[in-house]
Design a protein around this motif. Structure first.
Motif, mmCIF file in Angstrom:
data_model
loop_
_atom_site.group_PDB
_atom_site.id
_atom_site.type_symbol
_atom_site.label_atom_id
_atom_site.label_comp_id
_atom_site.label_asym_id
_atom_site.label_seq_id
_atom_site.Cartn_x
_atom_site.Cartn_y
_atom_site.Cartn_z
ATOM 1 N N VAL A 103 0.828 -1.206 0.000
ATOM 2 C CA VAL A 103 0.000 0.000 0.000
ATOM 3 C C VAL A 103 0.864 1.258 0.000
ATOM 4 C CG1 VAL A 103 -0.321 0.186 2.512
ATOM 5 C CG2 VAL A 103 -2.069 1.075 0.951
ATOM 6 N N TRP A 138 -4.704 -4.476 0.661
ATOM 7 C CA TRP A 138 -6.098 -4.035 0.759
ATOM 8 C C TRP A 138 -6.188 -2.598 0.287
ATOM 9 C CZ3 TRP A 138 -8.973 -6.156 5.687
ATOM 10 C CH2 TRP A 138 -8.901 -7.561 5.677
ATOM 11 N N PRO A 139 -7.297 -2.197 -0.290
ATOM 12 C CA PRO A 139 -7.406 -0.847 -0.865
ATOM 13 C C PRO A 139 -7.456 0.244 0.200
ATOM 14 C CG PRO A 139 -9.532 -1.945 -0.902
ATOM 15 C CD PRO A 139 -8.544 -2.968 -0.450
ATOM 16 N N GLU A 141 -9.457 4.120 1.144
ATOM 17 C CA GLU A 141 -10.696 4.868 0.897
ATOM 18 C C GLU A 141 -10.294 6.291 0.539
ATOM 19 O OE1 GLU A 141 -14.297 3.064 3.320
ATOM 20 O OE2 GLU A 141 -12.705 3.676 4.720
ATOM 21 N N SER A 142 -10.231 6.557 -0.753
ATOM 22 C CA SER A 142 -9.661 7.811 -1.254
ATOM 23 C C SER A 142 -10.382 9.049 -0.753
ATOM 24 C CB SER A 142 -9.666 7.800 -2.791
ATOM 25 O OG SER A 142 -8.892 6.742 -3.279
ATOM 26 N N TYR A 151 -2.938 8.200 -1.699
ATOM 27 C CA TYR A 151 -2.618 6.922 -2.329
ATOM 28 C C TYR A 151 -3.317 6.810 -3.674
ATOM 29 C CZ TYR A 151 -0.963 5.754 2.351
ATOM 30 O OH TYR A 151 -0.296 5.765 3.548
ATOM 31 N N SER A 153 -5.184 4.582 -6.108
ATOM 32 C CA SER A 153 -5.925 3.314 -6.119
ATOM 33 C C SER A 153 -5.581 2.460 -7.329
ATOM 34 C CB SER A 153 -7.434 3.592 -6.071
ATOM 35 O OG SER A 153 -7.794 4.178 -4.841
ATOM 36 N N ILE A 156 -2.430 0.602 -6.608
ATOM 37 C CA ILE A 156 -2.658 -0.552 -5.733
ATOM 38 C C ILE A 156 -3.149 -1.736 -6.559
ATOM 39 C CG2 ILE A 156 -4.062 -1.461 -3.833
ATOM 40 C CD1 ILE A 156 -4.029 1.328 -2.605
ATOM 41 N N GLU A 157 -4.060 -1.484 -7.473
ATOM 42 C CA GLU A 157 -4.564 -2.556 -8.335
ATOM 43 C C GLU A 157 -3.442 -3.132 -9.195
ATOM 44 O OE1 GLU A 157 -7.775 -0.871 -10.509
ATOM 45 O OE2 GLU A 157 -9.058 -0.613 -8.744
ATOM 46 N N ASN A 160 -1.233 -5.294 -7.045
ATOM 47 C CA ASN A 160 -1.887 -6.568 -6.738
ATOM 48 C C ASN A 160 -1.871 -7.523 -7.925
ATOM 49 O OD1 ASN A 160 -2.368 -5.921 -4.096
ATOM 50 N ND2 ASN A 160 -4.499 -5.303 -4.401
#
Length: 212
Positions: A103, A138-139, A141-142, A151, A153, A156-157, A160
């Motif tokens: 993250v 884990w994501p 919450e923007s 961060y 998102s 992050i994807e 992953n």
């Protein structure tokens, strides 16, 4: 008798000092504080005897480790920061190793997915074993202040996806992200207490996805 007591005392002090100094070197890329040095020292001492070791960031640091599991969490740490740590700790850890990073690699400031990919590749090699687990991040919450917007998102994807591919190539187990209801963080990135407990259980005992 007093001479022997003094000798033993100084030996203990010297050994402790050397271990702390070595621990500081191990996580030097992280730019650690004293608490992080103590965490590393504890990890070095406990890793050979733990049935399971989890290496991660503040999400791991704030979670309560189940009995028999060592959680080594470093707030703000990225995969690049802790690659050297895995070089030292993983060879002495005899049980299962779970890597729970990613993250912080997705912070907008300093984002470098190529370097992240290289670091995770090195970590997978450093920790190679039958019971290696790579936990997807884990994501965030923007929209949740003050940290969610810091961060990326999409990054992050991407991380992953890379972890899934890395697990396949290195024959490691993958811990995929479970469904999460809105409100799972209190600041955009760190989990509220019930979710943190679920996170700890997920890292310690969740079923991994089947290897290819």
């Amino acid at each position: 008798m007093r001479r022997w007591i003094n000798t033993i005392g100084w030996s203990i002090v010297t050994t402790a000092g050397l271990l702390l100094g070595f621990s500081a070197w191990v996580i030097a890329p992280f730019g650690p504080g004293f608490f992080d040095v103590l965490t590393t020292t504890e990890t070095l001492v406990r890793a050979p005897f733990a049935k399971s070791l989890v290496i991660g960031d503040s999400r791991v640091q704030f979670a309560e480790a189940p009995e028999g599991v060592v959680f080594a969490g470093f707030g703000g740490a990225t995969s690049q920061h802790l690659e050297r740590l895995t070089r030292i700790v993983c060879p002495i850890a005899k049980g299962r190793v779970t890597i729970a990073l990613g993250v912080n690699d997705a912070k907008r400031r300093g984002l470098d997915l190529a370097a992240t990919g290289e670091a995770f590749e090195a970590i997978a090699r450093n920790c190679a074993r039958r019971e290696l687990r790579l936990a997807q991040a884990w994501p965030v919450e923007s929209s949740v202040e003050p940290s969610g917007a810091d961060y990326d998102s999409a990054a992050i994807e991407a991380i992953n996806r890379h972890l899934a591919e890395l697990a396949r190539r290195h024959q490691a187990d993958l811990l995929g992200v479970p469904p999460l209801a809105p409100g799972f963080t209190y600041d955009g990135v760190h989990f509220v207490a019930p979710v943190s407990r679920n996170y700890a259980d997920w890292l310690a005992s969740a079923e991994a996805e089947t290897r290819d």
